[in-house]
Design a protein around this motif. Sequence first.
Motif, PDB file in Angstrom:
ATOM      1  N   ALA A 161      38.689  43.651  43.687  1.00 52.20           N
ATOM      2  CA  ALA A 161      39.559  43.197  42.607  1.00 52.20           C
ATOM      3  C   ALA A 161      40.914  42.783  43.136  1.00 52.20           C
ATOM      4  CB  ALA A 161      39.705  44.311  41.577  1.00 52.20           C
ATOM      5  N   THR A 162      40.957  41.701  43.878  1.00 52.11           N
ATOM      6  CA  THR A 162      42.242  41.261  44.411  1.00 52.11           C
ATOM      7  C   THR A 162      43.073  40.594  43.343  1.00 52.11           C
ATOM      8  OG1 THR A 162      41.319  39.136  45.006  1.00 52.11           O
ATOM      9  CG2 THR A 162      41.273  40.837  46.669  1.00 52.11           C
ATOM     10  N   GLY A 163      42.403  39.967  42.399  1.00 49.00           N
ATOM     11  CA  GLY A 163      43.163  39.280  41.365  1.00 49.00           C
ATOM     12  C   GLY A 163      43.459  37.834  41.699  1.00 49.00           C
ATOM     13  N   HIS A 164      43.052  37.396  42.901  1.00 45.51           N
ATOM     14  CA  HIS A 164      43.391  36.022  43.266  1.00 45.51           C
ATOM     15  C   HIS A 164      42.203  35.090  43.142  1.00 45.51           C
ATOM     16  CE1 HIS A 164      47.420  36.959  44.484  1.00 45.51           C
ATOM     17  NE2 HIS A 164      46.987  37.995  45.132  1.00 45.51           N
ATOM     18  N   ARG A 165      41.367  35.040  44.168  1.00 43.77           N
ATOM     19  CA  ARG A 165      40.210  34.154  44.100  1.00 43.77           C
ATOM     20  C   ARG A 165      39.162  34.652  45.062  1.00 43.77           C
ATOM     21  NH1 ARG A 165      43.472  29.938  43.738  1.00 43.77           N
ATOM     22  NH2 ARG A 165      41.677  28.867  42.902  1.00 43.77           N
ATOM     23  N   ARG A 167      37.066  35.122  48.335  1.00 38.85           N
ATOM     24  CA  ARG A 167      37.421  35.038  49.732  1.00 38.85           C
ATOM     25  C   ARG A 167      36.355  34.256  50.482  1.00 38.85           C
ATOM     26  NH1 ARG A 167      37.175  40.855  51.403  1.00 38.85           N
ATOM     27  NH2 ARG A 167      35.321  40.655  50.133  1.00 38.85           N
ATOM     28  N   LYS A 189      35.634  48.168  40.834  1.00 39.78           N
ATOM     29  CA  LYS A 189      36.859  48.941  40.567  1.00 39.78           C
ATOM     30  C   LYS A 189      37.790  48.167  39.636  1.00 39.78           C
ATOM     31  CE  LYS A 189      36.718  51.932  44.485  1.00 39.78           C
ATOM     32  NZ  LYS A 189      37.390  52.596  45.568  1.00 39.78           N
ATOM     33  N   ALA A 190      37.222  47.771  38.536  1.00 40.51           N
ATOM     34  CA  ALA A 190      37.971  46.897  37.647  1.00 40.51           C
ATOM     35  C   ALA A 190      39.112  47.594  36.945  1.00 40.51           C
ATOM     36  CB  ALA A 190      37.031  46.298  36.609  1.00 40.51           C
ATOM     37  N   THR A 192      41.606  48.431  38.239  1.00 44.53           N
ATOM     38  CA  THR A 192      42.820  48.012  38.923  1.00 44.53           C
ATOM     39  C   THR A 192      43.544  46.922  38.153  1.00 44.53           C
ATOM     40  OG1 THR A 192      41.404  48.176  40.835  1.00 44.53           O
ATOM     41  CG2 THR A 192      43.619  47.383  41.212  1.00 44.53           C
ATOM     42  N   LEU A 193      42.779  46.186  37.346  1.00 42.98           N
ATOM     43  CA  LEU A 193      43.359  44.998  36.721  1.00 42.98           C
ATOM     44  C   LEU A 193      43.636  45.238  35.246  1.00 42.98           C
ATOM     45  CD1 LEU A 193      40.717  42.534  38.140  1.00 42.98           C
ATOM     46  CD2 LEU A 193      43.035  42.751  38.968  1.00 42.98           C
ATOM     47  N   GLU A 197      45.092  40.054  33.692  1.00 46.81           N
ATOM     48  CA  GLU A 197      44.760  39.768  35.082  1.00 46.81           C
ATOM     49  C   GLU A 197      43.255  39.579  35.239  1.00 46.81           C
ATOM     50  OE1 GLU A 197      46.268  43.138  37.081  1.00 46.81           O
ATOM     51  OE2 GLU A 197      48.355  42.491  36.983  1.00 46.81           O
ATOM     52  N   ARG A 198      42.502  40.415  34.493  1.00 46.64           N
ATOM     53  CA  ARG A 198      41.060  40.320  34.602  1.00 46.64           C
ATOM     54  C   ARG A 198      40.568  38.958  34.145  1.00 46.64           C
ATOM     55  NH1 ARG A 198      37.652  44.282  30.937  1.00 46.64           N
ATOM     56  NH2 ARG A 198      38.765  45.913  32.054  1.00 46.64           N
TER      57      ARG A 198
END
Lengths: 340, 442
Positions: A161-165, A167, A189-190, A192-193, A197-198
């Motif tokens: 869950a980096t929140g970006h895009r 990898r 591990k959602a 986290t957002l 953000e999700r």
Amino acid sequence: IRLFRNTQTCFSRTSCTDLFGYVGIEAVLDQMRRKTMKVGLEFNIMVVGQSGLGKSTLVNTLFKSKVSRKSCTPNCEEKISKTVKLHSVSHVIEEKGMKMKLTVIDTPGFGDQINNENCWEPIVKHINEQYEKYLREELHINRKRRIPDSRVHCCIYFLPATGHRLRPIDVEFMKRVGKIVSIVPVIAKADTLTIEERQEFKERIRQDLAANGIRVYPQKEYDDDPEERILNDRIRESIPFAVVGTDKEHQVNGNKVLGRKTKWGIIEVENVAHCEFANLRDLLIRSHLQDLKDVTHNIHYETYRVRRLNESNMNFSELGLSARPLENGTADTSESESHL
Amino acid sequence: MSTGEVLVSKADGNGGIMGLQKNLEGYVGFANLPNQVYRKSVKRGFEFTLMVVGESGLGKSTLINSLFLTDLYSPEYPGPSHRIKKTVQVEQSKVLVKEGGVHLLLTIVDTPGFGDAVDNSNCWQPVIDYIDSKFEDYLNAESRVNRRLMPDSRVQCCLYFIAPSGHGLKPLDIEFMKRLHEKVNIIPLIAKADTMTPEECQQFKKQIMKEIQEHKIKIYEFPETDDEEEMKMVRKIKDRLPLAVVGSNTIIEVNGKRVRGRQYPWGVAEVENGEHCDFTILRNMLIRTHMQDLKDVTNNVHYENYRSRKLAAVNYNGVDNNKNKGQLTKTETADGMSPLAQMDEERRDHVSKMKKMEQEMEQVFEMKVKEKLQKLRDSEVELQRRHEQMKKNLEAQHRELEEKRRHHEEEKASWEAQQRILEQQKLDASRTLEKNKKKKIF
């Protein structure tokens, strides 16, 4: 149910005549049910993702039993393995008389090294090997009544869950493996957002998936009829599912719920407002389990089989004798290895 | 000292200025020294360079914004994480923050692309190169002749973000920290700490510390102080290493209070709540109490290590090894060499100059000697010639004179002869005359 639908389509051209009495055709459903219950069900699920993303916890939560050993338990002294090893664990779980042989294939070491080039190769090789095994059994002159099905029906890919895009390693893996098996990506591990953000993260992932031509389950092309399409469209809009897994129970408002307790609140795993675990479970088990198996059997396996037999046709002596499983659509070459 | 006494009375009178009532024997006044230092430093302003390293998506930019309560990375100037990077790069952004009359020039060094590729071998190399280049710049600035303006851009602290996997350190983490713990103060942080429950967090921290000790990684150690209160605080920090942080700048209402936090459906994770995460500890440690210590350790330990290593490399071979090692600063003037080499060079130069001068002088001397000799010889010759000439002249004269004398002799002889003849004649004449007379007389 599937069988019923197929017969429906094959009779679509003929005129539908009304029955003027009770015949008992619908009792065939009961017969099927009884047979399935006696025979049991096989389901093979593969979990792929970096260590520490909660794969084992999620599998345990999905099947509400300790089918997968968590690698973060205090007794576990294993270090991160140097190469990707596949770890297959089978359990037979039973519910209301329905037996299911569940096999969970774990992939420790995936994406954990500093240099992760070709870490997907052992996985691709394993999947193809299972197809090869099944093909062999099918080609035997004296076939067994029920060919043991060890093909991977579903692959759950865990995205951090980096929140970006996405990898690069995610893109590479899903491109290659999405062609040979049904991939269900999930956000691990959602918790986290936050909700916004999700949503943004999911939107960006969907864009990335489309941009890279990765097709995840359920694929658009295999929708049979409109109502299925509507159902699948709804699912496709919320892919990837943001999941949280746990096996601990806490008290919330007098009920015992599965959840994670933090200092600022309790994250209820089965609460749809908190995370999408329930959606994933419904997809995998309650609504699309049989569909997954069918897609694997009818589409992925058939693709493999066609390619394999075409290749064998060029060279008759290779039929059934070659030890090398084919790659369907994957550009990697796998090592030759006899596995019979 | 009258002023001293006045101050003493003031301190006694208003007991509360200093807060302590001390029994002073006399008052000298050097207790005012910290104030002078303070005033000077405030005027000068402070510099601090902070480096953040970690995979993308771990909340580095958010944490920086939260730490310094500014929007270093704002929607108009998006942080490195919003721009996709193909290779690891090192970017720095400078910001000048002012608070209470104190200026702080803050440099944030970010490393986008770290650990994001499929093959991450040597992704730490750009970071190491950057730190080394800053050390080198400082070393060169220190060795210059004119060093009034010495900007200190060395990296004083490196915040390393560990992904909250709950298991332990990844091979990439271990490798990176092993290579950088001797060059910079590493403070490991657990990013996105709101992923974990308190028990998981505890276990994770223990596991990380165990692995750090196993691999003998030297993270930044808080200095021991004599002050009991400070020791308590330091011990509290040490227990909670590595710090688990959550970053956010969005303000949310909780129970009527406005706090910074992250809003979830199940609750609000507050950033500044000590029970939720260790953000306040990190901020206090980094900014309020240990910033100067970080700078000191960088200057006294890491920089000195770098310097001694660099200079030792020069001394060992007598040749400047570093020239071949692909220096980042390619200067051919003396500025590009280390000071010892410079001194050697100077010495050699000086010696060679002296030798040259000696030679030259000898040459000149020889030349002069030759000239003089030549002159002497010439004059000798000249004298000889003259001498000869004079002799010739003399001889000529002599001959002339001889001739003249001869001539004269001849003349004399002839004249004498003539005289004799004349006399003879005269005699003859007189005789004849006499004869005649005689005759006449007759």
